[in-house]
Design a protein around this motif. Structure first.
Motif, short mmCIF file in Angstrom:
data_model
loop_
_atom_site.label_atom_id
_atom_site.label_comp_id
_atom_site.label_asym_id
_atom_site.label_seq_id
_atom_site.Cartn_x
_atom_site.Cartn_y
_atom_site.Cartn_z
N ASN A 1 0.86 -1.20 -0.13
CA ASN A 1 0.15 0.17 -0.01
C ASN A 1 0.74 1.32 0.08
O ASN A 1 0.47 2.27 0.82
CB ASN A 1 -0.97 -0.13 1.10
CG ASN A 1 -2.13 1.13 0.96
OD1 ASN A 1 -2.55 1.30 -0.23
ND2 ASN A 1 -2.61 1.68 2.15
N LYS A 2 1.77 1.16 -0.77
CA LYS A 2 2.65 2.33 -0.91
C LYS A 2 3.13 2.51 -2.34
O LYS A 2 3.22 1.46 -3.20
CB LYS A 2 4.08 2.04 0.00
CG LYS A 2 3.89 2.02 1.29
CD LYS A 2 5.03 2.04 2.10
CE LYS A 2 4.81 1.88 3.65
NZ LYS A 2 6.35 1.79 4.35
N VAL A 3 3.65 3.49 -2.77
CA VAL A 3 4.28 4.09 -3.91
C VAL A 3 5.77 3.32 -3.96
O VAL A 3 6.53 3.44 -3.23
CB VAL A 3 4.49 5.44 -4.44
CG1 VAL A 3 5.05 5.75 -5.57
CG2 VAL A 3 3.06 6.06 -4.32
N THR A 4 5.89 2.56 -5.18
CA THR A 4 7.30 1.75 -4.99
C THR A 4 8.00 2.39 -6.25
O THR A 4 9.26 2.34 -6.23
CB THR A 4 7.01 0.26 -5.50
OG1 THR A 4 6.53 0.18 -6.84
CG2 THR A 4 6.12 -0.36 -4.52
N THR A 5 7.53 2.95 -7.13
CA THR A 5 8.12 3.61 -8.46
C THR A 5 7.46 4.51 -9.06
O THR A 5 6.34 4.67 -9.08
CB THR A 5 8.35 2.30 -9.50
OG1 THR A 5 8.47 1.09 -8.97
CG2 THR A 5 9.33 2.43 -10.56
N THR A 6 8.22 5.70 -9.72
CA THR A 6 7.62 6.49 -10.44
C THR A 6 8.39 6.61 -11.83
O THR A 6 9.78 6.07 -12.01
CB THR A 6 7.68 7.95 -9.88
OG1 THR A 6 9.18 8.39 -9.50
CG2 THR A 6 6.78 7.80 -8.51
N GLY A 7 7.86 7.20 -12.68
CA GLY A 7 8.66 7.30 -14.22
C GLY A 7 7.82 8.44 -15.10
O GLY A 7 6.87 9.06 -14.87
N THR A 8 8.85 8.71 -15.98
CA THR A 8 8.22 9.51 -17.12
C THR A 8 8.73 9.05 -18.44
O THR A 8 9.68 8.06 -18.52
CB THR A 8 8.86 11.15 -16.86
OG1 THR A 8 10.27 10.80 -16.96
CG2 THR A 8 8.32 11.78 -15.51
N ALA A 9 8.01 9.72 -19.27
CA ALA A 9 8.38 9.29 -20.78
C ALA A 9 8.09 10.61 -21.81
O ALA A 9 7.00 11.10 -21.49
CB ALA A 9 7.70 7.99 -21.28
N THR A 10 8.86 10.61 -22.79
CA THR A 10 8.72 11.69 -23.69
C THR A 10 8.15 10.75 -24.90
O THR A 10 8.93 9.87 -25.37
CB THR A 10 9.50 12.82 -24.08
OG1 THR A 10 10.24 13.33 -22.86
CG2 THR A 10 9.28 13.69 -25.07
N ILE A 11 7.12 11.15 -25.36
CA ILE A 11 6.51 10.52 -26.73
C ILE A 11 6.52 11.61 -27.73
O ILE A 11 5.70 12.58 -27.67
CB ILE A 11 5.02 10.11 -26.30
CG1 ILE A 11 4.56 9.24 -24.90
CG2 ILE A 11 4.42 9.34 -27.51
CD1 ILE A 11 5.83 7.93 -24.83
#
Length: 147
Positions: free
Chosen positions: A105-115
């Protein structure tokens, strides 16, 4: 858990597979990019991007991607991946992802991408269509910055 993903209009659920873990007994770092890809394609489905691409031959290519690992994920677990588009330009957009573990019940990972939008007939960058721009803005109207 809903609170952790309240700002993400499209949520993708993925079960962690045993084979995604590495010798250190957590999900291998490269697997997260597949998770992001799955969430990205679900988002694209939500805004009918792939259907539009079949007609126009203009579609998305990945320009860059980034991942921030916060907590290790292990089998068994189910992940919820929130995705949103936060920045729009004439020929590209930025996606953000947030992965939440149901087990922790926690955030494990974040990310971004340019499309980047690409014309597969001319092999050149292309602008985002008005139809697609509208679908993106309707999906997450309060968080998109348009340039």
């Amino acid at each position: 858990m809903e609170e952790l993903l309240k700002d993400y209009p499209v949520i993708t659920e993925i079960s962690v597979a045993w084979g995604e873990m590495d010798a250190l007994n957590h999900v291998n770092n490269a697997v997260y990019f597949r998770y992001f890809e799955t969430a990205r394609l679900e988002y694209f489905s939500h805004i009918n991007l792939m259907e539009d691409m079949a007609i126009t031959k203009v579609g998305p290519v990945l320009g860059d991607t980034y991942c921030r690992y916060k907590l290790p994920v292990t089998y068994p677990d189910t992940l919820l991946i929130g995705s949103r588009i936060t920045h729009l330009e004439a020929d590209r957009f930025t996606m953000e992802y947030q992965i939440v573990s149901k087990k922790m019940n926690k955030v494990t990972t974040t990310g971004t991408a340019t499309i980047v939008m690409f014309d597969f007939v001319t092999n050149k960058k292309a602008n985002i269509s008005d139809k697609l721009m509208q679908a993106i803005e309707e999906t997450y109207p309060h968080g998109v910055t348009t340039v």
